[in-house]
Scaffold this motif. Structure first.
Motif, mmCIF file in Angstrom:
data_model
loop_
_atom_site.group_PDB
_atom_site.id
_atom_site.type_symbol
_atom_site.label_atom_id
_atom_site.label_comp_id
_atom_site.label_asym_id
_atom_site.label_seq_id
_atom_site.Cartn_x
_atom_site.Cartn_y
_atom_site.Cartn_z
ATOM 1 N N VAL A 357 24.749 64.291 33.096
ATOM 2 C CA VAL A 357 24.005 64.274 31.833
ATOM 3 C C VAL A 357 22.543 63.949 32.089
ATOM 4 O O VAL A 357 21.634 64.542 31.486
ATOM 5 C CB VAL A 357 24.626 63.258 30.847
ATOM 6 N N ALA A 358 22.302 63.002 32.996
ATOM 7 C CA ALA A 358 20.923 62.650 33.340
ATOM 8 C C ALA A 358 20.187 63.843 33.942
ATOM 9 O O ALA A 358 19.014 64.087 33.630
ATOM 10 C CB ALA A 358 20.909 61.476 34.315
ATOM 11 N N GLU A 359 20.872 64.599 34.809
ATOM 12 C CA GLU A 359 20.280 65.806 35.396
ATOM 13 C C GLU A 359 19.930 66.819 34.302
ATOM 14 O O GLU A 359 18.879 67.452 34.339
ATOM 15 C CB GLU A 359 21.263 66.433 36.391
ATOM 16 N N ILE A 360 20.811 66.967 33.320
ATOM 17 C CA ILE A 360 20.604 67.949 32.257
ATOM 18 C C ILE A 360 19.415 67.566 31.391
ATOM 19 O O ILE A 360 18.540 68.393 31.111
ATOM 20 C CB ILE A 360 21.870 68.090 31.395
ATOM 21 N N THR A 361 19.376 66.315 30.947
ATOM 22 C CA THR A 361 18.275 65.908 30.061
ATOM 23 C C THR A 361 16.932 65.998 30.772
ATOM 24 O O THR A 361 15.929 66.400 30.169
ATOM 25 C CB THR A 361 18.487 64.476 29.533
ATOM 26 N N ARG A 362 16.909 65.637 32.050
ATOM 27 C CA ARG A 362 15.654 65.739 32.803
ATOM 28 C C ARG A 362 15.225 67.196 32.929
ATOM 29 O O ARG A 362 14.049 67.531 32.756
ATOM 30 C CB ARG A 362 15.831 65.126 34.193
ATOM 31 N N ALA A 363 16.183 68.082 33.201
ATOM 32 C CA ALA A 363 15.868 69.503 33.332
ATOM 33 C C ALA A 363 15.387 70.094 32.005
ATOM 34 O O ALA A 363 14.460 70.915 31.977
ATOM 35 C CB ALA A 363 17.095 70.263 33.827
ATOM 36 N N LEU A 397 19.582 53.165 19.572
ATOM 37 C CA LEU A 397 19.353 53.950 20.779
ATOM 38 C C LEU A 397 20.443 53.719 21.814
ATOM 39 O O LEU A 397 20.803 54.628 22.571
ATOM 40 C CB LEU A 397 17.984 53.620 21.373
ATOM 41 N N SER A 398 21.001 52.525 21.831
ATOM 42 C CA SER A 398 22.061 52.214 22.793
ATOM 43 C C SER A 398 23.352 52.958 22.478
ATOM 44 O O SER A 398 24.273 52.969 23.300
ATOM 45 C CB SER A 398 22.329 50.707 22.816
ATOM 46 N N ASP A 399 23.431 53.586 21.299
ATOM 47 C CA ASP A 399 24.634 54.322 20.921
ATOM 48 C C ASP A 399 24.664 55.727 21.504
ATOM 49 O O ASP A 399 25.675 56.422 21.391
ATOM 50 C CB ASP A 399 24.748 54.424 19.395
ATOM 51 N N LEU A 400 23.561 56.164 22.093
ATOM 52 C CA LEU A 400 23.545 57.497 22.693
ATOM 53 C C LEU A 400 24.595 57.561 23.794
ATOM 54 O O LEU A 400 24.639 56.708 24.677
ATOM 55 C CB LEU A 400 22.159 57.812 23.258
ATOM 56 N N ARG A 401 25.399 58.590 23.754
ATOM 57 C CA ARG A 401 26.584 58.648 24.599
ATOM 58 C C ARG A 401 26.287 59.160 26.006
ATOM 59 O O ARG A 401 25.457 60.055 26.183
ATOM 60 C CB ARG A 401 27.623 59.554 23.930
ATOM 61 N N ASP A 402 26.931 58.566 26.987
ATOM 62 C CA ASP A 402 27.060 59.044 28.360
ATOM 63 C C ASP A 402 25.933 58.676 29.302
ATOM 64 O O ASP A 402 26.147 58.616 30.494
ATOM 65 C CB ASP A 402 27.254 60.565 28.405
ATOM 66 N N SER A 403 24.696 58.451 28.827
ATOM 67 C CA SER A 403 23.639 58.173 29.795
ATOM 68 C C SER A 403 22.401 57.582 29.138
ATOM 69 O O SER A 403 21.962 58.061 28.091
ATOM 70 C CB SER A 403 23.247 59.456 30.527
ATOM 71 N N GLY A 404 21.856 56.544 29.787
ATOM 72 C CA GLY A 404 20.591 55.989 29.314
ATOM 73 C C GLY A 404 19.432 56.932 29.543
ATOM 74 O O GLY A 404 18.357 56.758 28.981
ATOM 75 N N ALA A 405 19.646 57.972 30.376
ATOM 76 C CA ALA A 405 18.588 58.947 30.635
ATOM 77 C C ALA A 405 18.241 59.738 29.386
ATOM 78 O O ALA A 405 17.138 60.261 29.272
ATOM 79 C CB ALA A 405 19.018 59.901 31.754
ATOM 80 N N ILE A 406 19.181 59.855 28.438
ATOM 81 C CA ILE A 406 18.902 60.581 27.195
ATOM 82 C C ILE A 406 17.751 59.899 26.468
ATOM 83 O O ILE A 406 16.774 60.536 26.062
ATOM 84 C CB ILE A 406 20.154 60.637 26.301
ATOM 85 N N GLU A 407 17.870 58.595 26.285
ATOM 86 C CA GLU A 407 16.818 57.824 25.630
ATOM 87 C C GLU A 407 15.527 57.855 26.443
ATOM 88 O O GLU A 407 14.433 57.963 25.899
ATOM 89 C CB GLU A 407 17.278 56.383 25.437
ATOM 90 N N GLN A 408 15.662 57.769 27.752
ATOM 91 C CA GLN A 408 14.481 57.706 28.621
ATOM 92 C C GLN A 408 13.673 58.994 28.586
ATOM 93 O O GLN A 408 12.449 58.971 28.510
ATOM 94 C CB GLN A 408 14.934 57.421 30.048
#
Length: 526
Positions: A357-363, A397-408
């Motif tokens: 998920v972190a890879e996806i949001t960054r991409a 914001l902490s409720d975002l599922r699967d990865s803190g990278a989404i918020e970041q």
């Protein structure tokens, strides 16, 4: 009679370098450029940051450049003595030709005034060698039957990365950027029609975001299932596609990537929304004469809209980027909506879903920056929110599922918090005793470049539409835009607000003219 294409192919086929398979290089240009940087400080200062050792083909020149670069980065003087000392220190003086070769390089420089010409030749040949290397690597993958099934995406990414590396500019003085900001502020303060971002169709949200969704922003829209995130996202996409850009009069070009619903399903829901037609009646094919008129009018309007739908499942960020590059090049692109994050694949092998998920949001964030358009990415939320009660039930914001990278990675995070629908919304039966509506709060929980807060909306179930309940329109500017006409006019306009959104005679926002799409879970039909 041979065509120009035939002549070009014949020329390339018979070129001596092609016949001999000679690698592109220019020993003379490399020698002159290296020599110029050895004897002239300003030349070294100008070109060293734009070069790498791989830009040079001759092994001796690679070693000499490494020595020059080491001196340059440590702010030491560059001349024959210091370069010889650096080469001795690294043990590469002998393979660099020794002192005699370095002296010959300096003597071979015709004039440092021509250094830019030599630089261009060196960079061109370096670029051509990179293309050959990419082509060889891609050919090997193709001959190996593309084991990871991503050869095309990798080839495109490699070539695009090469193109981007050659487009990178140099640092610019701040004053130029400040001037641009001041000009933009001046335009927007004196012309009500100047719209920096992509309009969402929700004026309060547009104002909070500084004029709609902004270029290169990654916007995360999250909610628990059944809260209407797909419907709201489709509202924004359709609202934007129905409007025209103030700068050129063309419709905003919008791309929707739906990993869950088919294009036909989305088209049906969009048509019913724009035509203000009850979805439950559509499912039973009950249409009155008046409803047919509205549906035909909606069809005619949507025919003019620049809304593109891709229904590919299991899509990767690289595939989305590839398709959007082509779309932007061919027809233009202003806004992208992706439904939704957890159904995507990163395209990389990993056993850790959080990392994926972190890879996806960054991409996706990098894609927004590269394409210079806003991307609205839908996301699920953690189930922990369902265990909370009262005021603590509001999304965080902490409720975002699967990865803190989404918020970041997100520039903006939006949550949808719906209250229980009143009597009249009969849920799964698909039948409505009356138009059902409920209060919805759009929570702007993160806004990297502006304010946060809650925006009250009304959710209308039969037409699957979010509306702004009480927005007060601003005085209408002389040149105005209407979503249902051909563009800008100077005649007396119909009532509308400063963004071109329709209002009633009292200046209240008319949300009925800004409907959008829906998802299956939001419709109450499943």
């Amino acid at each position: 009679m041979p065509t120009k294409k035939d002549e070009r192919e014949e020329f390339i086929k018979n070129h001596p370098h092609v016949v001999a398979r000679e690698t592109p290089n220019s020993y003379e240009a490399e020698t002159a450029l290296i020599g110029g940087m050895l004897i002239d400080g300003p030349t070294a200062t100008k070109y060293m940051p734009q070069l790498t050792a791989d830009d040079f083909y001759t092994p001796a020149h690679k070693s000499i450049f490494d020595a020059l670069n080491a001196l340059f980065n440590s702010a030491r003087p560059i001349d024959l003595v210091t370069v010889v000392g650096e080469l001795e220190k690294s043990g590469t003086l002998e393979i660099s030709g020794g002192v005699e070769y370095l002296s010959g390089v300096i003597a071979a420089v015709p004039s440092v005034a021509n250094s830019e010409y030599y630089f261009d030749i060196v960079k061109k040949h370096s670029r051509l060698r990179s293309i050959i290397e990419i082509a060889k690597r891609m050919a090997d993958e193709a001959y190996a039957l593309d084991p990871e099934d991503n050869a095309l995406a990798r080839a495109e990414a490699a070539l695009y990365g090469l193109a981007e590396s050659n487009r990178r500019g140099k640092p610019e003085i701040l004053s130029g950027f400040v001037k641009t900001v001041m000009e933009d502020l001046k335009d927007r303060s004196t012309m009500d029609t100047v719209f920096r971002g992509v309009p969402t169709g929700f004026p309060k949200l547009d104002m909070m975001l500084g004029g709609g969704f902004q270029k290169s922003d990654l916007i995360i829209l999250a909610a628990r299932p059944g809260q209407g995130k797909t419907s709201f996202a489709m509202n924004c996409a359709v609202n934007a596609a129905r409007r025209k850009r103030p700068d050129n009069g063309k419709h905003y070009a919008v791309a929707v990537f739906s990993l869950e619903m088919s294009a036909v399903q989305l088209a049906k829901r969009i048509l019913c929304s724009v035509g203000d037609y009850d979805m439950s009646r559509a499912n039973r094919a009950i249409v009155t004469e008046t409803e047919w008129e509205r549906l035909y009018a909606a069809r005619d309007e949507l025919t003019q809209a620049s809304l593109y739908i891709d229904e590919s499942g299991n899509i990767t960020p690289a595939e989305i980027l590839s398709k959007c590059r082509a779309l932007k090049h061919s027809t233009g692109l202003d806004f992208i909506m992706i439904d939704y994050l957890q159904l995507m694949q990163s395209g990389k092998r990993t056993d850790n879903f959080v990392r994926e998920v972190a890879e996806i949001t960054r991409a996706i964030k990098l894609a927004a920056k590269e394409l210079d358009v806003p991307i609205l990415l839908l996301s699920q939320m953690s189930r922990s929110i369902e265990q909370r009660k009262g005021a603590d039930k509001e999304s965080k914001l902490s409720d975002l599922r699967d990865s803190g990278a989404i918020e970041q990675d997100a520039d903006i995070v939006l949550f949808i918090d719906r209250k229980d629908a009143p009597a009249g919304d009969n849920g799964a039966s698909g039948a409505y005793s009356k138009p059902a509506a409920s209060e919805v709060y759009l929570n702007v929980a993160k806004h990297r470049n502006g304010e946060t807060g809650n925006i009250k909306l009304i959710w209308n179930s039969p037409t699957v539409t979010f509306k702004d309940p009480d927005y007060k329109g601003e005085p209408t500017p002389p040149a105005y835009y209407s979503g249902r006409d051909s563009g800008f006019e100077e005649s007396a306009p119909p009532p509308q607000d400063m963004y071109g959104a329709p209002t009633d005679d009292d200046g209240n926002f008319d949300g009925d003219d800004l409907s959008g799409g829906m998802d299956a879970e939001d419709s109450g039909l499943i």
